[in-house]
Design a protein around this motif. Structure first.
Motif, PDB file in Angstrom:
ATOM      1  N   GLN A  23     -26.082  16.077  12.364  1.00 36.79           N
ATOM      2  CA  GLN A  23     -26.570  15.037  13.266  1.00 36.79           C
ATOM      3  C   GLN A  23     -26.084  13.663  12.801  1.00 36.79           C
ATOM      4  OE1 GLN A  23     -28.390  15.445  16.046  1.00 36.79           O
ATOM      5  NE2 GLN A  23     -28.906  13.318  16.496  1.00 36.79           N
ATOM      6  N   ARG A  24     -26.210  13.433  11.472  1.00 38.09           N
ATOM      7  CA  ARG A  24     -25.757  12.147  10.918  1.00 38.09           C
ATOM      8  C   ARG A  24     -24.272  11.938  11.144  1.00 38.09           C
ATOM      9  NH1 ARG A  24     -29.686  11.340   6.853  1.00 38.09           N
ATOM     10  NH2 ARG A  24     -31.430  10.596   8.097  1.00 38.09           N
ATOM     11  N   LYS A  25     -23.521  12.987  10.905  1.00 33.10           N
ATOM     12  CA  LYS A  25     -22.061  12.904  11.041  1.00 33.10           C
ATOM     13  C   LYS A  25     -21.683  12.626  12.500  1.00 33.10           C
ATOM     14  CE  LYS A  25     -17.749  15.344  10.039  1.00 33.10           C
ATOM     15  NZ  LYS A  25     -16.978  14.122   9.791  1.00 33.10           N
ATOM     16  N   MET A  26     -22.381  13.348  13.409  1.00 31.02           N
ATOM     17  CA  MET A  26     -22.111  13.141  14.826  1.00 31.02           C
ATOM     18  C   MET A  26     -22.415  11.691  15.204  1.00 31.02           C
ATOM     19  SD  MET A  26     -23.731  13.293  18.132  1.00 31.02           S
ATOM     20  CE  MET A  26     -25.055  14.502  18.247  1.00 31.02           C
ATOM     21  N   GLU A  27     -23.546  11.177  14.708  1.00 35.61           N
ATOM     22  CA  GLU A  27     -23.921   9.793  15.017  1.00 35.61           C
ATOM     23  C   GLU A  27     -22.889   8.805  14.475  1.00 35.61           C
ATOM     24  OE1 GLU A  27     -28.752  10.536  15.244  1.00 35.61           O
ATOM     25  OE2 GLU A  27     -27.912   9.439  13.540  1.00 35.61           O
ATOM     26  N   GLN A  28     -22.421   9.070  13.246  1.00 39.58           N
ATOM     27  CA  GLN A  28     -21.423   8.176  12.654  1.00 39.58           C
ATOM     28  C   GLN A  28     -20.123   8.213  13.460  1.00 39.58           C
ATOM     29  OE1 GLN A  28     -22.392   5.981  10.228  1.00 39.58           O
ATOM     30  NE2 GLN A  28     -20.470   5.050  10.941  1.00 39.58           N
ATOM     31  N   PRO A  73     -22.865  16.801  26.041  1.00 38.99           N
ATOM     32  CA  PRO A  73     -23.626  15.602  26.420  1.00 38.99           C
ATOM     33  C   PRO A  73     -25.116  15.746  26.123  1.00 38.99           C
ATOM     34  CG  PRO A  73     -22.843  16.774  28.374  1.00 38.99           C
ATOM     35  CD  PRO A  73     -22.183  17.400  27.198  1.00 38.99           C
ATOM     36  N   ALA A  74     -25.587  16.986  26.091  1.00 40.20           N
ATOM     37  CA  ALA A  74     -26.997  17.203  25.749  1.00 40.20           C
ATOM     38  C   ALA A  74     -27.268  16.753  24.304  1.00 40.20           C
ATOM     39  CB  ALA A  74     -27.368  18.667  25.940  1.00 40.20           C
ATOM     40  N   GLN A  75     -26.209  16.628  23.508  1.00 39.59           N
ATOM     41  CA  GLN A  75     -26.350  16.131  22.145  1.00 39.59           C
ATOM     42  C   GLN A  75     -26.002  14.652  22.025  1.00 39.59           C
ATOM     43  OE1 GLN A  75     -23.851  18.855  19.974  1.00 39.59           O
ATOM     44  NE2 GLN A  75     -25.272  20.539  20.251  1.00 39.59           N
ATOM     45  N   PHE A  76     -24.836  14.258  22.580  1.00 37.34           N
ATOM     46  CA  PHE A  76     -24.422  12.873  22.289  1.00 37.34           C
ATOM     47  C   PHE A  76     -25.097  11.825  23.178  1.00 37.34           C
ATOM     48  CE2 PHE A  76     -20.855  13.965  25.235  1.00 37.34           C
ATOM     49  CZ  PHE A  76     -20.877  12.857  26.075  1.00 37.34           C
ATOM     50  N   ILE A  77     -25.564  12.217  24.360  1.00 33.71           N
ATOM     51  CA  ILE A  77     -26.262  11.224  25.197  1.00 33.71           C
ATOM     52  C   ILE A  77     -27.590  10.797  24.541  1.00 33.71           C
ATOM     53  CG2 ILE A  77     -27.397  10.807  27.430  1.00 33.71           C
ATOM     54  CD1 ILE A  77     -24.423  10.656  27.827  1.00 33.71           C
ATOM     55  N   PRO A  78     -28.444  11.759  24.134  1.00 29.91           N
ATOM     56  CA  PRO A  78     -29.664  11.346  23.424  1.00 29.91           C
ATOM     57  C   PRO A  78     -29.361  10.576  22.134  1.00 29.91           C
ATOM     58  CG  PRO A  78     -29.829  13.646  24.092  1.00 29.91           C
ATOM     59  CD  PRO A  78     -28.412  13.214  24.378  1.00 29.91           C
ATOM     60  N   ALA A  79     -28.290  10.976  21.416  1.00 31.22           N
ATOM     61  CA  ALA A  79     -27.927  10.272  20.181  1.00 31.22           C
ATOM     62  C   ALA A  79     -27.546   8.824  20.488  1.00 31.22           C
ATOM     63  CB  ALA A  79     -26.775  10.993  19.482  1.00 31.22           C
ATOM     64  N   ALA A  80     -26.761   8.643  21.554  1.00 38.39           N
ATOM     65  CA  ALA A  80     -26.349   7.290  21.937  1.00 38.39           C
ATOM     66  C   ALA A  80     -27.557   6.440  22.338  1.00 38.39           C
ATOM     67  CB  ALA A  80     -25.340   7.341  23.082  1.00 38.39           C
ATOM     68  N   GLU A  81     -28.545   7.091  22.976  1.00 36.71           N
ATOM     69  CA  GLU A  81     -29.773   6.364  23.336  1.00 36.71           C
ATOM     70  C   GLU A  81     -30.496   5.900  22.082  1.00 36.71           C
ATOM     71  OE1 GLU A  81     -32.302   7.197  26.687  1.00 36.71           O
ATOM     72  OE2 GLU A  81     -31.312   9.135  26.945  1.00 36.71           O
ATOM     73  N   LEU A  83     -29.300   5.455  19.124  1.00 46.63           N
ATOM     74  CA  LEU A  83     -28.509   4.477  18.369  1.00 46.63           C
ATOM     75  C   LEU A  83     -28.435   3.128  19.078  1.00 46.63           C
ATOM     76  CD1 LEU A  83     -25.538   6.812  17.340  1.00 46.63           C
ATOM     77  CD2 LEU A  83     -27.221   5.814  15.766  1.00 46.63           C
ATOM     78  N   GLY A  84     -28.933   3.080  20.311  1.00 46.60           N
ATOM     79  CA  GLY A  84     -28.907   1.825  21.063  1.00 46.60           C
ATOM     80  C   GLY A  84     -27.541   1.476  21.614  1.00 46.60           C
ATOM     81  N   ILE A  85     -26.649   2.498  21.779  1.00 43.76           N
ATOM     82  CA  ILE A  85     -25.310   2.208  22.303  1.00 43.76           C
ATOM     83  C   ILE A  85     -25.031   2.896  23.645  1.00 43.76           C
ATOM     84  CG2 ILE A  85     -24.282   1.747  20.034  1.00 43.76           C
ATOM     85  CD1 ILE A  85     -23.080   4.629  20.199  1.00 43.76           C
ATOM     86  N   ILE A  86     -26.091   3.375  24.292  1.00 43.43           N
ATOM     87  CA  ILE A  86     -25.903   4.123  25.539  1.00 43.43           C
ATOM     88  C   ILE A  86     -25.278   3.254  26.631  1.00 43.43           C
ATOM     89  CG2 ILE A  86     -28.271   3.726  26.364  1.00 43.43           C
ATOM     90  CD1 ILE A  86     -26.283   6.976  26.957  1.00 43.43           C
ATOM     91  N   SER A  87     -25.609   1.953  26.612  1.00 48.03           N
ATOM     92  CA  SER A  87     -25.086   1.046  27.634  1.00 48.03           C
ATOM     93  C   SER A  87     -23.558   1.062  27.642  1.00 48.03           C
ATOM     94  CB  SER A  87     -25.604  -0.369  27.378  1.00 48.03           C
ATOM     95  OG  SER A  87     -24.907  -1.280  28.180  1.00 48.03           O
ATOM     96  N   LYS A  88     -22.991   1.077  26.440  1.00 49.48           N
ATOM     97  CA  LYS A  88     -21.534   1.109  26.302  1.00 49.48           C
ATOM     98  C   LYS A  88     -20.962   2.372  26.951  1.00 49.48           C
ATOM     99  CE  LYS A  88     -17.972   0.573  22.788  1.00 49.48           C
ATOM    100  NZ  LYS A  88     -17.714   0.878  21.375  1.00 49.48           N
ATOM    101  N   LEU A  89     -21.601   3.509  26.676  1.00 50.18           N
ATOM    102  CA  LEU A  89     -21.130   4.768  27.248  1.00 50.18           C
ATOM    103  C   LEU A  89     -21.260   4.759  28.767  1.00 50.18           C
ATOM    104  CD1 LEU A  89     -21.909   5.576  24.187  1.00 50.18           C
ATOM    105  CD2 LEU A  89     -22.065   7.886  25.082  1.00 50.18           C
TER     106      LEU A  89
END
Ligand code: C2E
Ligand code: CA
Ligand code: CA
Ligand code: CA
Length: 278
Positions: A23-28, A73-81, A83-89
């Motif tokens: 999870q950490r690696k994906m977020e990074q 997307p079921a993983q990276f969309i929640p992660a982006a939310e 991390l506070g970067i969903i707007s960019k996506l």
């Protein structure tokens, strides 16, 4: 864990003991990613069985990272939310999807997913409005998909944020209906034009009469309220027949097509928009 939700491909499946590390690696990777390059949009047809035409396409985000490969997307969309970067996506995806949809020579609508954070953000709606205006794509051919949960939790806010879009003709679809609070009474209170019945109902249709009864009731209520009803996750001919029998004719699912990359989506539209698909 998050990695096993919704039956999506499991990231780092060989490392059960290190999913947190994963999870950490994906977020990074998400933080470091060149999102303009790595994010793509796939398109899944929504077919009207009455006319046999592909009336709409749902835009679905794809992330292809050099280190991780494709991440769901079921993983990276929640992660982006988180991390506070969903707007960019969201803005990158909207820009890309509108560019593709603008090239369609049919009147096919584009259905676009918005997350709770997109609606809660003070800037994202303004950015989206600017992108839509710049694109030249008719807002009347645009649908925002918002989940039941987002809509209920932030009812007033959602209403307020969506109003200017609705005034331009953007339609609102309540996504994943049946998985959240699922109160039928709410449907008439919400500013929605469409309702998408979750695929969980479809997989139960054959085996459970109660699922057929519930879906029939939802479809009837929608038709009474003049809300368009779309059934998601139709995979087999049998399911298609049952759903049609219950009165629903707007269908999305693997039976017709998986989500397709741009070129294949364009090809699908050319082949199927006028052909009968019954
Ligand atoms: P969703 O909005 O409910 O999208 C439908 C999901 O069901 C898609 O998964 C699609 O590939 C899958 N699906 C469609 N038909 C069938 C079928 O017949 N059988 C089965 N088993 N599955 C089917 P996908 O593309 O992996 O997306 C998962 C979720 O990620 C989406 O669920 C949505 O919640 C989220 N998502 C995807 N793209 C975006 C985006 O651009 N923005 C936001 N905020 N969320 C997105
Ligand atoms: Ca959706
Ligand atoms: Ca859905
Ligand atoms: Ca879903």
């Amino acid at each position: 864990s998050k990695f096993h939700s919704k039956g999506h491909p499991v990231l780092f499946s060989k490392e059960h003991e290190s999913t947190i590390l994963g999870q950490r690696k994906m977020e990074q990777c998400l933080i470091d990613a060149n999102l303009e390059e790595e994010l793509q949009v796939h398109y899944q047809p929504i077919v009207d069985t009455h006319s046999g035409r592909t009336v709409g396409m749902e835009a679905l985000a794809r992330w292809n990272n050099p280190q991780l490969g494709f991440v769901s997307p079921a993983q990276f969309i929640p992660a982006a939310e988180n991390l506070g970067i969903i707007s960019k996506l969201t803005t990158i995806l909207m820009e890309k999807a509108l560019k593709v949809a603008s090239s369609w020579t049919t009147d096919t609508y584009l259905s676009f997913n918005l997350s709770a954070s997109d609606l809660a953000s003070p800037e994202t709606p303004l950015k989206l409005m600017a992108i839509i205006m710049r694109s030249g794509f008719s807002p009347k051919r645009l649908v925002f998909e918002i989940t039941e949960t987002t809509m209920m939790v932030n009812f007033e806010r959602a209403n307020e944020v969506l109003r200017p879009f609705r005034d331009l003709g953007v339609e609102i679809a309540l996504d994943d209906f049946g998985t959240g609070y699922s109160s039928l009474g709410y449907i008439q209170k919400m500013p929605i034009d469409r309702l998408k019945i979750d695929r969980a109902f479809v997989s139960d249709l054959e085996a459970k009469k109660i699922s057929r009864d519930i879906m029939g009731t939802i479809v009837d209520l929608c038709s009474h309220l003049e809300i368009k009803c779309i059934v998601e996750g139709v995979e087999t001919h049998k399911q298609l027949e049952l759903v049609q029998l219950l009165g629903c004719h707007l269908i999305q699912g693997y039976y017709y097509s998986k989500p397709l990359p741009t070129d294949e989506a364009n090809e699908f539209l050319k082949q199927n928009t006028n052909a009968s698909m019954n």
